[in-house]
Design a protein around this motif. Structure first.
Motif, short mmCIF file in Angstrom:
data_model
loop_
_atom_site.label_atom_id
_atom_site.label_comp_id
_atom_site.label_asym_id
_atom_site.label_seq_id
_atom_site.Cartn_x
_atom_site.Cartn_y
_atom_site.Cartn_z
N THR A 94 0.83 -1.21 0.00
CA THR A 94 0.00 0.00 0.00
C THR A 94 0.86 1.26 0.00
N ILE A 95 1.89 1.30 0.82
CA ILE A 95 2.73 2.50 0.86
C ILE A 95 3.48 2.68 -0.46
N ARG A 96 3.82 1.57 -1.12
CA ARG A 96 4.50 1.66 -2.42
C ARG A 96 3.59 2.29 -3.47
N VAL A 97 2.32 1.90 -3.47
CA VAL A 97 1.37 2.47 -4.43
C VAL A 97 1.10 3.93 -4.12
N ILE A 98 0.95 4.27 -2.85
CA ILE A 98 0.69 5.66 -2.47
C ILE A 98 1.88 6.55 -2.81
N LYS A 99 3.08 6.04 -2.61
CA LYS A 99 4.28 6.81 -2.96
C LYS A 99 4.32 7.10 -4.46
N LYS A 100 4.03 6.08 -5.26
CA LYS A 100 4.02 6.27 -6.72
C LYS A 100 2.94 7.26 -7.11
N ALA A 101 1.77 7.15 -6.50
CA ALA A 101 0.67 8.06 -6.81
C ALA A 101 1.04 9.49 -6.46
N ASP A 102 1.73 9.67 -5.34
CA ASP A 102 2.17 11.01 -4.92
C ASP A 102 3.14 11.59 -5.94
N GLU A 103 4.06 10.77 -6.42
CA GLU A 103 5.04 11.22 -7.43
C GLU A 103 4.34 11.64 -8.72
N SER A 105 1.19 12.50 -9.11
CA SER A 105 0.37 13.69 -8.86
C SER A 105 1.22 14.96 -9.02
N LYS A 106 2.43 14.92 -8.50
CA LYS A 106 3.31 16.09 -8.58
C LYS A 106 3.71 16.40 -10.02
N ILE A 107 4.12 15.38 -10.78
CA ILE A 107 4.62 15.66 -12.12
C ILE A 107 3.51 15.95 -13.13
N THR A 108 2.26 15.60 -12.78
CA THR A 108 1.13 15.90 -13.67
C THR A 108 0.37 17.15 -13.24
N GLY A 109 0.89 17.83 -12.23
CA GLY A 109 0.22 19.05 -11.78
C GLY A 109 -1.15 18.79 -11.17
N GLY A 110 -1.32 17.61 -10.57
CA GLY A 110 -2.57 17.27 -9.93
C GLY A 110 -3.61 16.66 -10.85
N ALA A 111 -3.25 16.37 -12.09
CA ALA A 111 -4.21 15.73 -13.01
C ALA A 111 -4.51 14.30 -12.56
N PHE A 112 -3.58 13.71 -11.82
CA PHE A 112 -3.83 12.41 -11.19
C PHE A 112 -3.75 12.61 -9.69
N ASP A 113 -4.77 12.19 -8.96
CA ASP A 113 -4.80 12.45 -7.52
C ASP A 113 -5.66 11.39 -6.82
N ILE A 114 -5.05 10.65 -5.90
CA ILE A 114 -5.77 9.56 -5.24
C ILE A 114 -6.70 10.06 -4.13
N THR A 115 -6.68 11.36 -3.82
CA THR A 115 -7.63 11.90 -2.85
C THR A 115 -8.95 12.28 -3.51
N ILE A 116 -9.17 11.81 -4.71
CA ILE A 116 -10.34 12.19 -5.51
C ILE A 116 -11.63 11.51 -5.04
N ALA A 117 -11.55 10.62 -4.09
CA ALA A 117 -12.72 9.83 -3.67
C ALA A 117 -13.97 10.66 -3.36
N ARG A 150 -2.07 17.68 -0.51
CA ARG A 150 -1.77 18.53 0.64
C ARG A 150 -2.61 18.14 1.86
N ASN A 151 -3.70 17.46 1.63
CA ASN A 151 -4.64 17.10 2.70
C ASN A 151 -4.27 15.80 3.43
N ILE A 152 -3.16 15.18 3.04
CA ILE A 152 -2.75 13.97 3.75
C ILE A 152 -1.27 14.07 4.12
N LYS A 153 -0.93 13.45 5.22
CA LYS A 153 0.45 13.39 5.68
C LYS A 153 0.93 11.96 5.56
N ILE A 154 1.99 11.76 4.82
CA ILE A 154 2.52 10.42 4.58
C ILE A 154 3.90 10.32 5.22
N ASP A 155 4.07 9.37 6.09
CA ASP A 155 5.37 9.08 6.69
C ASP A 155 5.87 7.78 6.07
#
Length: 334
Positions: A94-103, A105-117, A150-155
């Protein structure tokens, strides 16, 4: 019946070849779609190939149990239920997928975002089911406040997720299938398999070849005629994924509304493009990029792809009674 179970496959496998190389082809229903695993090649009995395929299916089932928002007992559902109260520890997967999604999201300027639920649920494309009326502007505005990494904190060191605003929810649907396909391929490789294809509802990864003289050939579906192939591409040791407005959609005031929502505006994409196909070194990247480029649209999408290394794409646009395909250089017909 739940709509997510009836996703039209966006890519067809074309198995025409010079020889039957001991092909074993199995299909199961997983992750809300048909998952097909094909193993080819010499050096393995049919029993051994079937056993390897079974282990790959079990790995996909494991990932589904972690990442599915449709499973109330999944790890991501646990995150959605409690991460606004306390940090939730998650698995390596799960953390591996979230890390990739975060990356991404950044390079697409938010066009991909897993907080879209919150937006997915608002428009009736999530676990809560179909809605009858188009959401009001105020509802869209309120949901948008909950969207954004920005609405989530990932450690990453502790593998914990914490929501910074009440009501934030994660939806990994735009990346989870791709990751599951990657995991299935790794499982097959660990069993010694060198020639295989895994297809999870159009998210495809191919290794080796289908026969001694032919690569795996994938046909890309016509967005409006599911039994018609609009283009083909040969794949070897890489992945391809397609996102389209025909997979899941609704109509509001006579306008086709895709299940793919722009996280920046809160509005579903409609009419342009009809589909996006992405080739990449892994299926998780191809899956997420297909969604991101669909959101960006044809012009910005192609410009974006031209600047990203090791990723190629094709965007199909519907114009009246015909389709036009726009490709990056690496995706162009030979």
């Amino acid at each position: 019946m739940r709509r997510h179970l009836f996703v039209i496959l966006s890519i067809f496998l074309l198995l025409s070849g010079c020889a039957n190389w001991g092909v074993v082809d199995k299909t199961r229903m997983l992750m809300g779609t048909q998952v097909q695993i094909i193993v080819s090649g010499s050096g393995f009995t049919r029993v051994a190939k079937t056993a390897a395929i079974g282990k790959a299916f079990e790995r996909i089932k494991e990932i589904e149990g972690l990442l599915s928002v449709y499973d109330a007992t999944s790890e991501i559902s646990k995150v959605n239920s409690f991460a606004d109260v306390r940090p939730i520890t998650v698995s390596d997967d799960t953390i591996r997928v979230i890390k990739k999604a975060d990356e991404i999201s950044k390079i697409t300027g938010g066009a991909f975002d897993i907080t879209i639920a919150p937006l997915v649920n608002l428009w009736g494309f999530g676990p809560r089911g179909v809605i009858l009326n188009k959401p009001k502007e105020r509802e869209i505005h309120n949901a948008l406040r909950l969207v954004g990494m920005r609405n989530i904190k990932i450690d990453y060191a502790r593998k914990t997720i914490r929501f910074l605003r009440s009501g934030v929810r994660l939806d990994l649907s735009g990346i989870a299938k791709g990751y599951a396909v990657d995991c299935a391929i790794e499982t097959l490789k660990s069993e010694g398999i060198k020639n295989a294809l895994v297809n999870a509802g159009g998210d495809i990864y191919c290794i080796g070849k289908v026969s001694p003289c032919r690569q795996w050939r994938i046909g890309i579906q016509n967005p409006r005629h599911k039994n018609e192939i609009i283009d083909t591409v040969d794949i070897e040791d890489s992945a391809i994924a397609t996102s389209g407005d025909y997979e899941r959609f609704s109509f509001y005031s006579g306008v086709r509304v895709s299940h793919i929502i722009d996280p920046r505006t809160g509005e579903p994409k409609s009419s342009v493009p009809a589909s996006v196909s992405i080739k990449a070194a892994d299926c998780m990247t191809a899956d997420a990029f297909a969604t991101a480029v669909f959101v960006l649209g044809p012009d910005k999408g192609l410009d974006f792809l031209s600047k990203v290394a090791s990723v190629e794409g094709m965007i199909i646009i519907e114009k009246k009674d015909r389709f036009e395909a726009y490709r990056t250089d690496g995706f162009k017909k030979k």
